[in-house]
Motif scaffolding. Structure first.
Motif, PDB file in Angstrom:
ATOM      1  N   GLU A 266     -17.775   1.048  52.468  1.00 50.68           N
ATOM      2  CA  GLU A 266     -18.807   1.439  51.442  1.00 50.68           C
ATOM      3  C   GLU A 266     -18.955   0.346  50.468  1.00 50.68           C
TER       4      GLU A 266
ATOM      5  N   ASP B 154     -20.626  14.885  51.806  1.00 52.10           N
ATOM      6  CA  ASP B 154     -20.174  13.749  52.474  1.00 52.10           C
ATOM      7  C   ASP B 154     -18.961  14.030  53.121  1.00 52.10           C
TER       8      ASP B 154
ATOM      9  N   MET C 245     -17.479   7.660  49.606  1.00 50.08           N
ATOM     10  CA  MET C 245     -19.080   7.934  49.384  1.00 50.08           C
ATOM     11  C   MET C 245     -19.171   8.907  48.264  1.00 50.08           C
ATOM     12  N   ARG C 246     -18.550   9.908  48.317  1.00 53.02           N
ATOM     13  CA  ARG C 246     -18.413  11.145  47.339  1.00 53.02           C
ATOM     14  C   ARG C 246     -17.969  10.612  46.079  1.00 53.02           C
TER      15      ARG C 246
ATOM     16  N   ASP D 255     -25.395  13.944  53.030  1.00 55.68           N
ATOM     17  CA  ASP D 255     -25.403  13.078  54.109  1.00 55.68           C
ATOM     18  C   ASP D 255     -26.119  13.417  55.278  1.00 55.68           C
ATOM     19  N   TRP D 256     -27.148  12.671  55.640  1.00 55.12           N
ATOM     20  CA  TRP D 256     -27.947  13.186  56.926  1.00 55.12           C
ATOM     21  C   TRP D 256     -26.755  13.087  58.182  1.00 55.12           C
ATOM     22  N   ASN D 257     -26.024  12.166  57.962  1.00 53.23           N
ATOM     23  CA  ASN D 257     -24.963  12.132  59.396  1.00 53.23           C
ATOM     24  C   ASN D 257     -23.696  12.831  59.125  1.00 53.23           C
TER      25      ASN D 257
ATOM     26  N   VAL E 194     -29.048  11.589  51.918  1.00 50.02           N
ATOM     27  CA  VAL E 194     -28.538   9.987  51.887  1.00 50.02           C
ATOM     28  C   VAL E 194     -28.704   9.818  53.199  1.00 50.02           C
TER      29      VAL E 194
ATOM     30  N   ARG F 190     -28.528   6.829  56.444  1.00 49.87           N
ATOM     31  CA  ARG F 190     -27.952   5.352  56.587  1.00 49.87           C
ATOM     32  C   ARG F 190     -28.915   4.078  56.717  1.00 49.87           C
TER      33      ARG F 190
ATOM     34  N   LYS G 202     -28.668   4.343  52.054  1.00 54.62           N
ATOM     35  CA  LYS G 202     -27.496   3.672  51.517  1.00 54.62           C
ATOM     36  C   LYS G 202     -27.566   2.198  51.891  1.00 54.62           C
TER      37      LYS G 202
END
Lengths: 165, 130
Positions: free
Chosen positions: A96, B7, B12-13, B52-54, B81, B83, B104
């Motif tokens: 990330e 997420d 990411m969080r 998150d979508w994923n 959110v 990718r 992202k």
């Protein structure tokens, strides 16, 4: 060169500036730049590397490489909590971080007229014997950062302008 | 203001939490849909959720559908959110009740721009960096 252009050392600048800015805003670390070097060989500079490819207005790869201990300090600082770090946290965090730095670099390249760069998903690999094959006949440029209090790390850029992949 | 970040990646969080804290949000976190819905059940409605979508197993869209099926969450703003920019996913998300999509890498300026668009802040310049 059939319509493509070789990377010049100053084209490393957006990646260096992106790294410095993101480390400052996300990790509260002030980095100092060193000289751009030509990388010899294809193996990892340190034992953990986050790699991202890009395509579109330019094609190539961007790598952030560091010792495992530096990666633990970087991701620990990112997460800013007291919970133990798993290997998955480490990989997610480095991926990330690289994604954000690459995104910032792309924004700077866009502002400089290299518009339409597309980032792939980042990958994190462990072991110094990883190989990122550079684009044919193109040098890989490297910058080392030694004076971060998180430990040493480096960034590597191998890029061809005008290519689409 | 309270926000929920859903997420499966702690990193990411953390990136999102950092920006939301600067924008004066109290941030709740969940690693998946079940955990997120349980948090809402236990702690009550939030003003904003970033999903998150994923997400593993059920995916972020399931969270959106579950939340939009309950009237107590009508005022919750939802940011999906993703990718990569995928028009099909955007359309699915908007139809399910997503207010904004964010691709992202999630950077501070990008997230603040979304918060301004949803009127949580007046502008990105109003939020000082730490």
């Amino acid at each position: 060169m059939s319509g493509t252009a070789r990377m010049k050392p100053d084209q490393m600048k957006p990646f260096v500036e992106g790294t410095v800015e993101v480390f400052q805003s996300l990790l509260r670390i002030r980095l100092h730049e060193s000289a751009v070097e030509l990388k010899n060989g294809t193996e990892g500079t340190f034992d953990l590397s986050a790699v991202i490819g890009f395509s579109g207005a330019a094609a190539g790869s961007f790598v952030l490489s560091c010792p495992g201990e530096t990666a633990r300090r970087i991701v620990g600082r990112m997460l800013s909590d007291e919970l133990p770090l798993s290997e998955q946290d480490l990989a997610d965090g480095m991926g990330e971080l690289l994604n954000i730095v690459a995104g910032r670099a792309c924004q700077k390249l866009d502002e400089a007229g290299i518009e339409g760069l597309f980032l792939a998903l980042p990958t994190v690999v462990a072991g110094r014997h990883r190989v990122v094959w550079p684009l044919k006949d193109l040098p890989c440029l490297l910058m080392r950062f030694f004076d971060s209090d998180l430990g040493p790390f480096s960034i590597e850029v191998n890029m061809r302008l005008g290519a689409s992949a | 203001m309270r926000a929920l970040v859903v997420d499966d990646s702690r990193a990411m969080r953390a990136v999102i939490r950092d920006v939301l804290n600067q924008a004066k949000f109290q941030v709740l976190e969940a690693g998946g849909v079940r955990e997120a819905l349980a948090a809402l059940e236990e702690l009550g409605a939030v003003d904003l959720a970033l999903v998150d979508w994923n997400l593993p197993k059920s995916g972020g869209l399931q969270f959106v559908k579950a939340v939009r099926a309950k009237t107590e969450h009508d005022s919750m703003r939802l940011i999906m959110v993703m990718r990569r920019m995928d028009l099909g996913q955007v359309i699915q998300g908007v139809r399910a009740g997503v207010d904004e999509c964010l691709v992202k890498p999630v950077t501070r300026p990008l997230l603040l721009e979304k918060l301004a668009r949803l009127q949580f802040i007046r502008s990105a310049e109003d939020v000082s960096g730490a």
